[in-house]
Design an enzyme around this catalytic site. Structure first.
Site, PDB file in Angstrom:
ATOM      1  N   LYS A  14       2.774   0.445  -0.013  1.00 55.89           N
ATOM      2  CA  LYS A  14       2.383   1.174   1.200  1.00 55.89           C
ATOM      3  C   LYS A  14       2.818   2.634   1.143  1.00 55.89           C
ATOM      4  CE  LYS A  14       4.527  -1.644   4.124  1.00 55.89           C
ATOM      5  NZ  LYS A  14       5.124  -2.633   3.209  1.00 55.89           N
ATOM      6  N   ARG A  89       5.137  -4.571  12.800  1.00 58.61           N
ATOM      7  CA  ARG A  89       5.637  -5.679  11.977  1.00 58.61           C
ATOM      8  C   ARG A  89       5.762  -6.978  12.761  1.00 58.61           C
ATOM      9  NH1 ARG A  89       8.416  -2.235   7.977  1.00 58.61           N
ATOM     10  NH2 ARG A  89       9.260  -3.466   6.265  1.00 58.61           N
ATOM     11  N   ARG A 128      12.305  -0.835  -8.283  1.00 60.71           N
ATOM     12  CA  ARG A 128      12.419   0.318  -7.387  1.00 60.71           C
ATOM     13  C   ARG A 128      13.879   0.616  -7.052  1.00 60.71           C
ATOM     14  NH1 ARG A 128       9.235   0.220  -1.683  1.00 60.71           N
ATOM     15  NH2 ARG A 128      11.075  -0.847  -0.923  1.00 60.71           N
ATOM     16  N   ARG A 134      18.140   2.211  -2.378  1.00 61.25           N
ATOM     17  CA  ARG A 134      18.140   1.376  -1.171  1.00 61.25           C
ATOM     18  C   ARG A 134      18.899   0.082  -1.421  1.00 61.25           C
ATOM     19  NH1 ARG A 134      12.154   1.072   1.403  1.00 61.25           N
ATOM     20  NH2 ARG A 134      13.164  -0.778   2.266  1.00 61.25           N
ATOM     21  N   ARG A 146      13.564 -10.485   3.208  1.00 60.29           N
ATOM     22  CA  ARG A 146      12.512  -9.573   3.696  1.00 60.29           C
ATOM     23  C   ARG A 146      11.130 -10.209   3.532  1.00 60.29           C
ATOM     24  NH1 ARG A 146      13.957  -4.656   0.122  1.00 60.29           N
ATOM     25  NH2 ARG A 146      12.212  -3.548   1.104  1.00 60.29           N
TER      26      ARG A 146
HETATM   27  P1  AMP Z   1      10.554  -0.460   4.925  1.00 62.27           P
HETATM   28  O1  AMP Z   1      11.001   0.895   4.531  1.00 62.27           O
HETATM   29  O2  AMP Z   1       9.225  -0.473   5.624  1.00 62.27           O
HETATM   30  O3  AMP Z   1      10.628  -1.458   3.807  1.00 62.27           O
HETATM   31  O4  AMP Z   1      11.597  -0.972   6.033  1.00 62.27           O
HETATM   32  C1  AMP Z   1      12.958  -1.167   5.710  1.00 62.27           C
HETATM   33  C2  AMP Z   1      13.651  -1.936   6.822  1.00 62.27           C
HETATM   34  O5  AMP Z   1      13.609  -1.179   8.036  1.00 62.27           O
HETATM   35  C3  AMP Z   1      13.046  -3.278   7.188  1.00 62.27           C
HETATM   36  O6  AMP Z   1      13.489  -4.313   6.316  1.00 62.27           O
HETATM   37  C4  AMP Z   1      13.549  -3.463   8.611  1.00 62.27           C
HETATM   38  O7  AMP Z   1      14.908  -3.824   8.644  1.00 62.27           O
HETATM   39  C5  AMP Z   1      13.455  -2.040   9.155  1.00 62.27           C
HETATM   40  N1  AMP Z   1      12.123  -1.784   9.737  1.00 62.27           N
HETATM   41  C6  AMP Z   1      11.184  -0.912   9.292  1.00 62.27           C
HETATM   42  N2  AMP Z   1      10.093  -0.935  10.068  1.00 62.27           N
HETATM   43  C7  AMP Z   1      10.341  -1.852  11.032  1.00 62.27           C
HETATM   44  C8  AMP Z   1       9.581  -2.361  12.126  1.00 62.27           C
HETATM   45  N3  AMP Z   1       8.340  -1.936  12.377  1.00 62.27           N
HETATM   46  N4  AMP Z   1      10.166  -3.302  12.913  1.00 62.27           N
HETATM   47  C9  AMP Z   1      11.407  -3.734  12.687  1.00 62.27           C
HETATM   48  N5  AMP Z   1      12.163  -3.323  11.661  1.00 62.27           N
HETATM   49  C10 AMP Z   1      11.640  -2.399  10.832  1.00 62.27           C
END
Ligand code: AMP
Length: 190
Positions: A14, A89, A128, A134, A146
């Site tokens: 993404k 999400r 990654r 991260r 996740r």
């Molecule tokens: P990402 O960078 O999209 O992989 O998001 C990393 C982490 O941020 C996720 O595993 C969640 O803990 C939190 N997070 C990101 N976007 C959301 C969302 N829309 N709702 C809830 N938690 C989120």
């Protein structure tokens, strides 16, 4: 306005594909994960709250996430459109986004979902981790969590937009350019 939700499990690509869409369509990129990470870095209250959930691979609570997203959208009054990356999400987030955007008369245009098999996601996320820094990429148990959270809570959001006739699935395996072309072909003319 072109409002694209770029959807898919962690590691589907993404973020990588957002960069292209932003450039090509002149959209504002809103990644909730990036915004949370910036808040963690900045030591804000929101960052402190989000960090414990993120490190465990859990979702940050809907109320906090929705409020943050809406305030980010409101900051960009001149935007030609948005690319939502990592949001919504949950079905509750999708419903809140629809109410919010419909109220501004700028509804969601489409949801594009990158489809990548689970084993490939795990391989990509561990790779990654070498460069992302991260903590949630570096730990196989957190990666699994996740993916499980995605399957249980996030995957149903696809049906929400399919019911509105706005969903397109895209094969997320191939070169970056190939996948970009598939996404572009799926974006409605506007
Ligand atoms: P990402 O960078 O999209 O992989 O998001 C990393 C982490 O941020 C996720 O595993 C969640 O803990 C939190 N997070 C990101 N976007 C959301 C969302 N829309 N709702 C809830 N938690 C989120």
């Amino acid at each position: 306005m072109l409002n694209i939700i770029l959807f898919g499990p962690p590691g589907a690509g993404k973020g990588t594909q957002s960069a292209y869409l932003v450039e090509h369509y002149g959209l504002v990129h809103l990644s909730t994960g990036d915004i949370f990470r910036a808040n963690i870095k900045g030591g804000t209250e929101l960052g402190q709250l989000a960090q414990s959930y993120m490190n465990q691979g859990q979702l940050v609570p809907d109320d906090v996430t929705i409020r943050m997203l809406e305030s980010e959208v409101a900051k960009h009054q001149e935007a030609k459109g948005f690319i939502f990356d990592g949001f919504p999400r949950t079905t509750a987030q999708a419903e809140a986004l629809d109410v919010f955007l419909n109220g501004r008369e700028t509804p969601v245009s489409c949801m594009l979902a990158l489809d990548v098999a689970e084993e490939e996601l795990k391989t990509r996320l561990l790779a990654r981790a070498e460069t992302s820094g991260r903590p949630d990429d570096a730990n196989p148990a957190v990666i699994q969590k996740r993916i499980d959270v995605y399957n249980a809570e996030t995957a149903p959001v696809a049906s929400h937009y399919a019911a509105q006739g706005k969903f397109t699935g895209v094969d997320g395996i191939g070169t970056i350019e190939e996948i970009t072309e598939r996404l572009q072909a799926a974006i409605p003319h506007h």
